[in-house]
Design an enzyme around this catalytic site. Structure first.
Site, PDB file in Angstrom:
ATOM      1  N   HIS A 238       0.834  -1.197   0.000  1.00  0.00           N
ATOM      2  CA  HIS A 238       0.000   0.000   0.000  1.00  0.00           C
ATOM      3  C   HIS A 238       0.871   1.250   0.000  1.00  0.00           C
ATOM      4  O   HIS A 238       2.018   1.244   0.454  1.00  0.00           O
ATOM      5  CB  HIS A 238      -0.926   0.024   1.231  1.00  0.00           C
ATOM      6  CG  HIS A 238      -0.203   0.140   2.539  1.00  0.00           C
ATOM      7  ND1 HIS A 238       0.500  -0.909   3.102  1.00  0.00           N
ATOM      8  CD2 HIS A 238      -0.060   1.184   3.407  1.00  0.00           C
ATOM      9  CE1 HIS A 238       1.028  -0.525   4.255  1.00  0.00           C
ATOM     10  NE2 HIS A 238       0.721   0.748   4.457  1.00  0.00           N
ATOM     11  N   PHE A 239       0.297   2.314  -0.528  1.00  0.00           N
ATOM     12  CA  PHE A 239       0.847   3.661  -0.460  1.00  0.00           C
ATOM     13  C   PHE A 239      -0.129   4.506   0.346  1.00  0.00           C
ATOM     14  O   PHE A 239      -1.317   4.193   0.430  1.00  0.00           O
ATOM     15  CB  PHE A 239       1.008   4.271  -1.857  1.00  0.00           C
ATOM     16  CG  PHE A 239       1.974   3.537  -2.751  1.00  0.00           C
ATOM     17  CD1 PHE A 239       3.278   3.983  -2.906  1.00  0.00           C
ATOM     18  CD2 PHE A 239       1.570   2.404  -3.456  1.00  0.00           C
ATOM     19  CE1 PHE A 239       4.170   3.306  -3.732  1.00  0.00           C
ATOM     20  CE2 PHE A 239       2.451   1.722  -4.286  1.00  0.00           C
ATOM     21  CZ  PHE A 239       3.752   2.172  -4.425  1.00  0.00           C
TER      22      PHE A 239
END
Length: 442
Positions: A238-239
């Site tokens: 994830h970012f």
């Protein structure tokens, strides 16, 4: 094996303490096989910057860009979840100030971000770890926490579908809220969520994040990434992203050009900043820029070097920050005064946005204190040179600094010697959102 104990950030309302037992049955509308049938979400298909052949060029027209549709979608959906009471606290009520001094570090008092959680043990000496489906991951979030699906389209046209089925055979990338936000509009970009990818950079996923930054078309919307060992909380790829309507101190730091790749990506080293970092910009296309950074990140991952990434200026600048704070903490090498702040220097903190948990730290916030904390995360000069040499070898570049006039770039007019810490100089605002002051897509 090196481990530290820290309070993990709660990113979902369904995130439980390790060891907590699951209730009988799902009990929520999640992304698992039990609930996925018939699930629908809006789909935003952005312009495909690769297939459209768009390049980075300089524009001299001082035109204020219109509010992008993606920006209105993110903020509109985020506000809807806010009104529905899905967040753990009201981030708009958190006190924020710019710390006096040359750098303009931003301090936020966020006493609710780590409440009601027990310290958890994290391994910090292994950047690449296998995905563990028994632990919390983003297939366990409630569907109400998801905002929309996001993908690069098939051509140069933007397409939006208000209600599209979630296809388990073609794992979608999704945007979800972070229920413990740092700023208004704080979201998570989760590439190919159903593929259950561990937290590690790959070329396709970083390019997706760059696409999102470009599509947002707002220099105050940045995406960040934390590797394992550099304060990633969840081992599921994830970012993070949010809006902050001011430049980060990292973005204002002067730079010195080191080299340029065959594809035209310029690589510079930050000067007079507490965390030794690299800046990547330019290139023949955004994919060339993204792929160059990906190559470096894969090299760091394979060599077990923790790092953070900041995607800035609508995807035109990418900062890479190798760090060692967690390792030093595990070895007992971080000063007690810094540890007492309970600040974990992840991507936002290293960029200059200090999220403080104690009122006394907020009231006593100073540039010296911020510098001292961030400097604990920085590699030594010798180690930084070793790491950059590894990364440059991976991309087939020399790490010899180019001896050219003007390779030291100031982000604002300044005086003094940028190489001397006693005369720290840096940039002013890098942009005010006009096309005249930043690279724009043509």
């Amino acid at each position: 094996m090196l481990k530290i104990k820290r309070v993990p950030t709660v990113v979902s309302n369904y995130q439980k303490d390790d060891g907590a037992e699951d209730p009988v049955g799902c009990g929520r509308n999640c992304l698992g096989a039990c609930c996925l049938n018939g699930a629908r979400l809006p789909l935003y298909a952005c312009k495909n910057l690769v297939k459209s052949g768009e390049k980075l060029v300089i524009s001299h027209e001082a035109i204020e860009p219109p509010v992008a549709f993606l920006e209105s979608l993110v903020l509109g959906e985020w506000e809807d979840r806010f009104q529905r009471g899905l967040f753990r606290y009201d981030v708009t009520a958190c006190e924020t100030k710019v710390i006096p001094g040359k750098y303009g570090f931003v301090a936020q008092l966020n006493e609710g971000r780590h409440l009601k959680k027990r310290p958890t043990e994290f391994r910090v000496d292994k950047v690449l770890q296998s995905f563990d489906g028994s632990k919390f991951n983003f297939t366990k979030v409630g569907q109400e926490e998801l905002l929309f699906q996001f993908e690069a389209g098939e051509d140069a046209q933007v397409q939006f579908f208000p209600c599209m089925p979630i296809d388990p055979e073609n794992s979608p990338s999704v945007v979800a809220i972070n229920v413990s936000p740092i700023e208004y509009g704080h979201v998570l970009l989760i590439p190919r969520v159903l593929d259950c990818l561990p937290q590690r950079i790959d070329h396709k996923s970083l390019l997706l994040a760059v696409h999102m930054a470009a599509e947002a078309a707002n220099p105050y919307f940045r995406l960040g990434y934390n590797s394992l060992g550099a304060f990633a909380t969840i081992n599921h790829l994830h970012f993070q992203a949010y809006y902050l309507a001011m430049p980060f101190p990292l973005e204002k730091a002067p730079t010195k050009k080191i080299t340029t790749t065959v594809s035209g990506v310029k690589i510079s080293e930050l000067l007079s900043y507490p965390v030794r970092s690299l800046l990547f910009e330019g290139g023949s296309s955004m994919q060339e820029l993204s792929d160059t950074v990906s190559d470096c990140c894969v090299c760091l991952q394979n060599n077990n070097i923790p790092f953070n990434i900041l995607i800035s200026d609508c995807g035109r600048q990418i900062f890479l920050m190798p760090q060692c704070y967690a390792e030093k903490q595990a070895l007992g090498e971080v000063s007690p005064e810094v540890l007492e702040t309970q600040v974990n220097p992840a991507v936002w903190e290293i960029s200059g946005h200090m999220v403080l948990k104690r009122k006394e730290d907020y009231e006593g916030a100073s540039e010296d204190n911020a510098w001292r904390l961030l400097a604990e995360a920085s590699l030594s000069e010798e180690r930084f040179k070793e790491v950059t040499a590894l990364a440059f070898e991976a991309i087939g570049c020399s790490n010899q600094e180019e001896d050219l006039e003007g390779t030291i770039v100031h982000q604002q007019n300044s005086s003094g010697n940028v190489n001397q810490k006693s005369n720290r100089t840096h940039g002013g605002p890098i942009t005010n959102g006009t096309a005249a002051e930043c690279l724009v897509l043509q």
